[in-house]
Write a protein that holds these residues in place. Structure first.
Motif, mmCIF file in Angstrom:
data_model
loop_
_atom_site.group_PDB
_atom_site.id
_atom_site.type_symbol
_atom_site.label_atom_id
_atom_site.label_comp_id
_atom_site.label_asym_id
_atom_site.label_seq_id
_atom_site.Cartn_x
_atom_site.Cartn_y
_atom_site.Cartn_z
ATOM 1 N N THR A 180 -54.588 -41.265 34.332
ATOM 2 C CA THR A 180 -53.594 -42.181 33.771
ATOM 3 C C THR A 180 -53.151 -41.768 32.376
ATOM 4 O OG1 THR A 180 -54.660 -43.967 34.994
ATOM 5 C CG2 THR A 180 -53.156 -44.617 33.239
ATOM 6 N N TYR A 181 -54.038 -41.086 31.633
ATOM 7 C CA TYR A 181 -53.767 -40.803 30.222
ATOM 8 C C TYR A 181 -53.176 -39.418 29.979
ATOM 9 C CZ TYR A 181 -56.964 -44.745 30.133
ATOM 10 O OH TYR A 181 -57.561 -45.951 30.364
ATOM 11 N N PHE A 182 -52.804 -38.727 31.046
ATOM 12 C CA PHE A 182 -52.213 -37.395 30.907
ATOM 13 C C PHE A 182 -50.719 -37.532 30.609
ATOM 14 C CE2 PHE A 182 -50.153 -33.640 32.699
ATOM 15 C CZ PHE A 182 -50.910 -32.626 32.139
ATOM 16 N N PRO A 183 -50.183 -36.732 29.639
ATOM 17 C CA PRO A 183 -50.874 -35.742 28.805
ATOM 18 C C PRO A 183 -51.311 -36.347 27.469
ATOM 19 C CG PRO A 183 -48.520 -35.511 28.522
ATOM 20 C CD PRO A 183 -48.708 -36.635 29.504
ATOM 21 N N PHE A 184 -52.275 -35.659 26.815
ATOM 22 C CA PHE A 184 -52.699 -36.050 25.479
ATOM 23 C C PHE A 184 -51.691 -35.534 24.443
ATOM 24 C CE2 PHE A 184 -57.612 -36.567 25.771
ATOM 25 C CZ PHE A 184 -57.458 -37.498 26.791
ATOM 26 N N PRO A 185 -51.617 -36.188 23.267
ATOM 27 C CA PRO A 185 -50.829 -35.624 22.170
ATOM 28 C C PRO A 185 -51.466 -34.353 21.624
ATOM 29 C CG PRO A 185 -52.042 -37.543 21.425
ATOM 30 C CD PRO A 185 -52.228 -37.484 22.908
ATOM 31 N N ALA A 186 -50.793 -33.694 20.712
ATOM 32 C CA ALA A 186 -51.233 -32.377 20.236
ATOM 33 C C ALA A 186 -52.568 -32.425 19.508
ATOM 34 C CB ALA A 186 -50.167 -31.770 19.324
ATOM 35 N N PRO A 211 -63.356 -35.163 14.835
ATOM 36 C CA PRO A 211 -62.004 -35.617 14.506
ATOM 37 C C PRO A 211 -60.981 -34.482 14.522
ATOM 38 C CG PRO A 211 -63.269 -35.344 12.495
ATOM 39 C CD PRO A 211 -64.203 -35.017 13.630
ATOM 40 N N ASN A 212 -59.745 -34.853 14.779
ATOM 41 C CA ASN A 212 -58.612 -33.977 14.539
ATOM 42 C C ASN A 212 -58.709 -32.623 15.242
ATOM 43 O OD1 ASN A 212 -56.105 -33.408 13.288
ATOM 44 N ND2 ASN A 212 -57.177 -32.172 11.760
ATOM 45 N N VAL A 213 -59.023 -32.660 16.530
ATOM 46 C CA VAL A 213 -59.062 -31.413 17.288
ATOM 47 C C VAL A 213 -57.689 -31.157 17.906
ATOM 48 C CG1 VAL A 213 -61.516 -31.610 17.773
ATOM 49 C CG2 VAL A 213 -59.878 -32.544 19.400
ATOM 50 N N ARG A 214 -57.389 -29.897 18.129
ATOM 51 C CA ARG A 214 -56.094 -29.509 18.686
ATOM 52 C C ARG A 214 -56.239 -29.331 20.199
ATOM 53 N NH1 ARG A 214 -53.523 -24.293 17.794
ATOM 54 N NH2 ARG A 214 -55.128 -23.904 16.240
ATOM 55 N N VAL A 215 -55.316 -29.885 20.962
ATOM 56 C CA VAL A 215 -55.315 -29.738 22.412
ATOM 57 C C VAL A 215 -54.688 -28.390 22.746
ATOM 58 C CG1 VAL A 215 -54.578 -30.715 24.613
ATOM 59 C CG2 VAL A 215 -55.147 -32.233 22.703
ATOM 60 N N LEU A 216 -55.509 -27.436 23.111
ATOM 61 C CA LEU A 216 -55.023 -26.087 23.411
ATOM 62 C C LEU A 216 -54.534 -25.975 24.851
ATOM 63 C CD1 LEU A 216 -57.869 -24.043 21.663
ATOM 64 C CD2 LEU A 216 -55.660 -24.747 20.706
ATOM 65 N N GLU A 217 -55.277 -26.601 25.785
ATOM 66 C CA GLU A 217 -54.896 -26.593 27.196
ATOM 67 C C GLU A 217 -55.290 -27.938 27.790
ATOM 68 O OE1 GLU A 217 -56.715 -23.411 29.341
ATOM 69 O OE2 GLU A 217 -56.185 -21.880 27.838
ATOM 70 N N GLN A 218 -54.500 -28.422 28.763
ATOM 71 C CA GLN A 218 -54.870 -29.632 29.491
ATOM 72 C C GLN A 218 -54.244 -29.581 30.872
ATOM 73 O OE1 GLN A 218 -53.140 -33.345 27.946
ATOM 74 N NE2 GLN A 218 -51.884 -32.141 26.551
ATOM 75 N N GLN A 219 -54.994 -30.050 31.877
ATOM 76 C CA GLN A 219 -54.488 -30.045 33.237
ATOM 77 C C GLN A 219 -55.184 -31.125 34.059
ATOM 78 O OE1 GLN A 219 -55.876 -26.775 35.815
ATOM 79 N NE2 GLN A 219 -57.095 -26.040 34.064
ATOM 80 N N VAL A 220 -54.501 -31.564 35.115
ATOM 81 C CA VAL A 220 -55.063 -32.536 36.048
ATOM 82 C C VAL A 220 -55.786 -31.773 37.157
ATOM 83 C CG1 VAL A 220 -54.538 -34.401 37.660
ATOM 84 C CG2 VAL A 220 -53.189 -34.148 35.556
ATOM 85 N N VAL A 221 -56.991 -32.224 37.507
ATOM 86 C CA VAL A 221 -57.754 -31.588 38.589
ATOM 87 C C VAL A 221 -58.136 -32.655 39.620
ATOM 88 C CG1 VAL A 221 -58.629 -29.677 37.215
ATOM 89 C CG2 VAL A 221 -59.909 -31.801 37.269
ATOM 90 N N LYS A 222 -58.000 -32.297 40.878
ATOM 91 C CA LYS A 222 -58.326 -33.169 42.010
ATOM 92 C C LYS A 222 -57.633 -34.528 41.914
ATOM 93 C CE LYS A 222 -62.749 -30.938 42.993
ATOM 94 N NZ LYS A 222 -64.214 -31.106 43.166
ATOM 95 N N ASP A 223 -56.428 -34.522 41.341
ATOM 96 C CA ASP A 223 -55.552 -35.697 41.286
ATOM 97 C C ASP A 223 -56.120 -36.872 40.493
ATOM 98 O OD1 ASP A 223 -53.578 -34.501 42.835
ATOM 99 O OD2 ASP A 223 -54.588 -35.070 44.701
ATOM 100 N N ALA A 224 -57.273 -36.718 39.870
ATOM 101 C CA ALA A 224 -57.877 -37.871 39.201
ATOM 102 C C ALA A 224 -58.462 -37.546 37.836
ATOM 103 C CB ALA A 224 -58.976 -38.460 40.095
ATOM 104 N N HIS A 225 -58.899 -36.304 37.632
ATOM 105 C CA HIS A 225 -59.632 -35.943 36.425
ATOM 106 C C HIS A 225 -58.794 -35.019 35.528
ATOM 107 C CE1 HIS A 225 -62.634 -37.546 39.049
ATOM 108 N NE2 HIS A 225 -62.650 -36.479 39.823
ATOM 109 N N LEU A 226 -59.204 -34.911 34.283
ATOM 110 C CA LEU A 226 -58.508 -34.045 33.333
ATOM 111 C C LEU A 226 -59.452 -32.988 32.791
ATOM 112 C CD1 LEU A 226 -56.539 -36.693 31.202
ATOM 113 C CD2 LEU A 226 -55.809 -35.525 33.295
#
Length: 665
Positions: free
Chosen positions: A540-546, A501-516
């Motif tokens: 579809t769900y990019f980006p995630f909240p903090a 639970p309650n993890v912090r999103v430190l980095e997020q990016q789209v890869v190969k136009d389909a995956h995160l």
């Protein structure tokens, strides 16, 4: 927007978990996974982890017709009688056919095979095949992965003087065919370790028993085990009993198979590293689809030729054809899925929530792959899905495939529509059917009527079944090694899913136009533990909240010689802790159990979580608290009485110690 999914978090019996930990030395998290699967005694755990330690009953004692089947095959071989294997066009049927072809040829039999066309014949042995085999002088027909419902074709074979052995694993009909022998695990005790065999498993038992009777097992059994391993995993057979035992054995050597066709298939799938054992996922997502693609949009003869090739040079071009066919199949699936989503979400759209079942039709879809698309739509919408298209015969007839959710039984739903359908069949999770186009509207209405009897609106979300909560600092190579001992994963033994639970999103990016791809951080006792993660097809769900709660599988990733444990996301939801009220969590022990606690709402609320995921919430100055998995199901308890008073005091002491350590640092 985050995936709209329902989470079901397991609550295993603490006493059983502790007993397993004490008896086996397993990590508590691993013990929880076992208890969640019904492995709740040290004896059962021993057999599950080391299946070779179990003493198996003789197959001849379980299958009443096994000895007779062996004798019929021995007589046919001795007399030089022609034998025909009647297989099927899916991966189970094709691996079964190849297994018995190789085995019987090894034993000196005059044997050939026949497989119906998916497009022209449909499933299983039919009268046309029987008549053609009779003209060719066949004296013994051996069905694999089919035949148990083929009363009329088998009756015809008997009338024509042909001996018939049925090997199958599908559900038994009210009337059994008049075969000379029937081998089907559905005829034996539900408690038998052989009960979950796929068609290839039944073929394997028959082939080994016949070879042993003729003293011809040298150089044969390991090859047969390769086919058993491929077919069992790819057919989604339950990985329990002998399936689990033989698969653990087979997976250890499949990457070094001596069957040229399997070597070539492994090569085109990019799994040719001879030092690395294959996992069930390698078969399910890489090898199996290349076999299945042929049965769906090609000719099964290609697979049989591949698996009976005598050398690698002749096998390689056949494997490459499988690879190309699979690419075509992937393109077809993508196009049909895109068109189906447009029909569902466009104008006027499909009211699947109101109908509680999703029925999608388009006239020109390839019915060889619509079952795969149905599975993807179930994953996307979480609703039983029936996807349909016109049959090859023209616009007067419709053909379809269905996939389901746990609360909805496909075979029973089709039976409910029996008077509207032609051929139909299946099981709880999947099925196939045909019907006259004029009955289609009535079929939709009848399915909705059935769905309203079994489904509530809350069921219409994809289900994430979680085994246990875990903190990032507990995810170690040692933990992964113990979890990996519970392999192979599959039906009956699903891959464990954990949540944090309650993890912090430190980095997020789209890869190969389909995956995160992500880096998540969790604050634990003054430090931030970081884990990398991947989410397949979640663009579809990019980006995630903090901050989020995440559910995931554990995966070992090797890069430049280094191995790391990463997370594969299967669920995510908004953090169950309100933003801005985060306090760092403290862990403490009380009466031999590990708890987590933190202060919220500026220190006004204390939350304590036990190993089973239940939370005790106490407001400052209150004599009562709430205890439960969520606020909706929580019950009121007196926190001034045992055992809650002592637990609350221990939690306050742990938080005070954490705050003091932070001040010092």
């Amino acid at each position: 927007m985050l995936p709209d999914r329902r989470w079901k978090i397991a609550d295993p019996d603490t006493e059983k978990v502790n007993a397993l930990v004490e008896a086996t030395g397993l990590f508590p998290l691993v013990a929880k996974v076992l208890v969640n699967r019904g492995i709740n005694t040290p004896e059962l755990a021993q057999v599950f982890i080391e299946p070779e330690s179990e003493i198996l009953p003789d197959p001849a004692e379980e299958f009443a017709d096994l000895t007779k089947s062996v004798e019929l095959l021995k007589d046919a071989i001795a007399q030089g009688e022609k034998i025909a294997i009647c297989g099927d066009y899916d991966v189970d049927g094709m691996t079964s056919t190849a297994l018995l072809l190789r085995a019987l040829r090894h034993l000196g039999a005059d044997v050939d095979y026949a497989i119906p066309s998916r497009m022209k014949d449909g499933y299983g042995i039919n009268k046309r095949m029987v008549k053609e085999l009779a003209k060719e002088g066949v004296g013994l027909i051996l069905t694999v992965d089919n035949g148990i419902r083929a009363v009329e074709p088998i009756q015809l074979a008997v009338e024509l003087g042909i001996t018939v052995i049925i090997t199958d694993h599908h559900e038994l009909p009210e009337e059994l065919p008049p075969a000379d022998a029937i081998l089907n695990p559905k005829t034996i005790s539900s408690s038998s370790p052989y009960r979950g065999l796929a068609g290839v498993g039944v073929a394997y038992i028959l082939a080994v028993a016949t070879a042993q009777s003729l003293a011809g097992t040298t150089g044969l059994t390991s090859m047969l085990l390769d086919f058993f391993t491929l077919g069992t995993v790819a057919d989604l057979a339950p990985l329990v009993g002998v399936n689990r035992r033989w698969l653990k054995r087979g997976l250890k050597r499949l990457h070094q198979s001596r069957v040229p066709g399997i070597q070539a298939l492994i090569g085109v799938a990019g799994q040719e590293d001879s030092k690395k054992e294959l996992k069930p996922d390698d078969i399910g997502f890489k090898l199996g689809p290349r076999i299945n693609a042929i049965g769906r949009i090609g000719e099964p003869k290609l697979i049989i030729d591949l698996f009976t090739a005598e050398d690698l040079e002749s096998a390689k071009p056949l494997a490459q054809e499988c690879n190309q066919c699979n690419t075509t199949r992937q393109d077809l699936c993508k196009q049909i899925e895109f068109e189906a989503i447009a029909l569902i979400e466009g104008e006027p759209g499909i009211d699947w929530r109101g109908q509680r079942v999703l029925v999608v039709f388009k006239e020109d879809w390839h019915h060889g792959v619509i079952g795969i698309v149905a599975s993807r739509l179930v994953e996307r919408y979480g609703v039983p899905t029936f996807i349909c298209t016109y049959d090859d015969e023209g616009e007067g007839k419709i053909r379809g495939s269905a996939r389901s959710i746990p609360e909805f039984h496909i075979a029973e739903a089709l039976n409910y529509c029996d008077d509207l359908l032609g051929k139909h069949g299946g099981h709880q999770a999947a099925g196939g059917f045909s019907l006259e186009a004029k009955n289609f509207s009535a079929f939709e209405a009848r399915l909705s009527e059935f769905a309203h009897q079994y489904l509530e609106p809350e069921h219409l979300k994809p289900l994430v079944t979680v085994d246990a909560e875990v903190d990032f600092d507990r995810i170690t190579p040692q933990l992964y090694a113990q979890i990996d001992c519970l392999n192979p994963w599959g039906i009956g033994n699903p891959e464990p899913i954990f949540w944090t639970p309650n993890v912090r999103v430190l980095e997020q990016q789209v890869v190969k136009d389909a995956h995160l791809k992500f880096k998540f951080g969790q604050e634990i006792e003054g430090k931030v533990a970081v884990k990398s993660a991947i989410a397949w097809r979640w663009r579809t769900y990019f980006p995630f909240p903090a901050r989020v709660d995440i559910a995931y599988k554990l995966k070992e990733n090797e890069y430049k010689g280094e191995r790391n444990i990463e997370l594969e996301l299967v669920g995510v939801r908004a953090s169950s802790v309100a933003s801005g009220t985060i306090a760092q969590r403290a862990r403490f022990e009380h009466n031999g159990r590990s708890y987590l606690c933190n202060l919220l709402d500026g220190g006004e609320e204390l939350r304590i979580k036990n190993p089973q995921g239940k939370v005790l919430s106490v407001r400052r100055g209150q004599r009562t608290g709430l205890l439960g998995m969520s606020r909706e199901d929580a019950e009121e308890v007196m926190v001034t009485q045992a055992p809650y008073y002592e637990i609350v005091k221990a939690a306050k002491d742990a938080i005070a110690a954490l705050e003091k350590s932070r001040e010092v640092s």
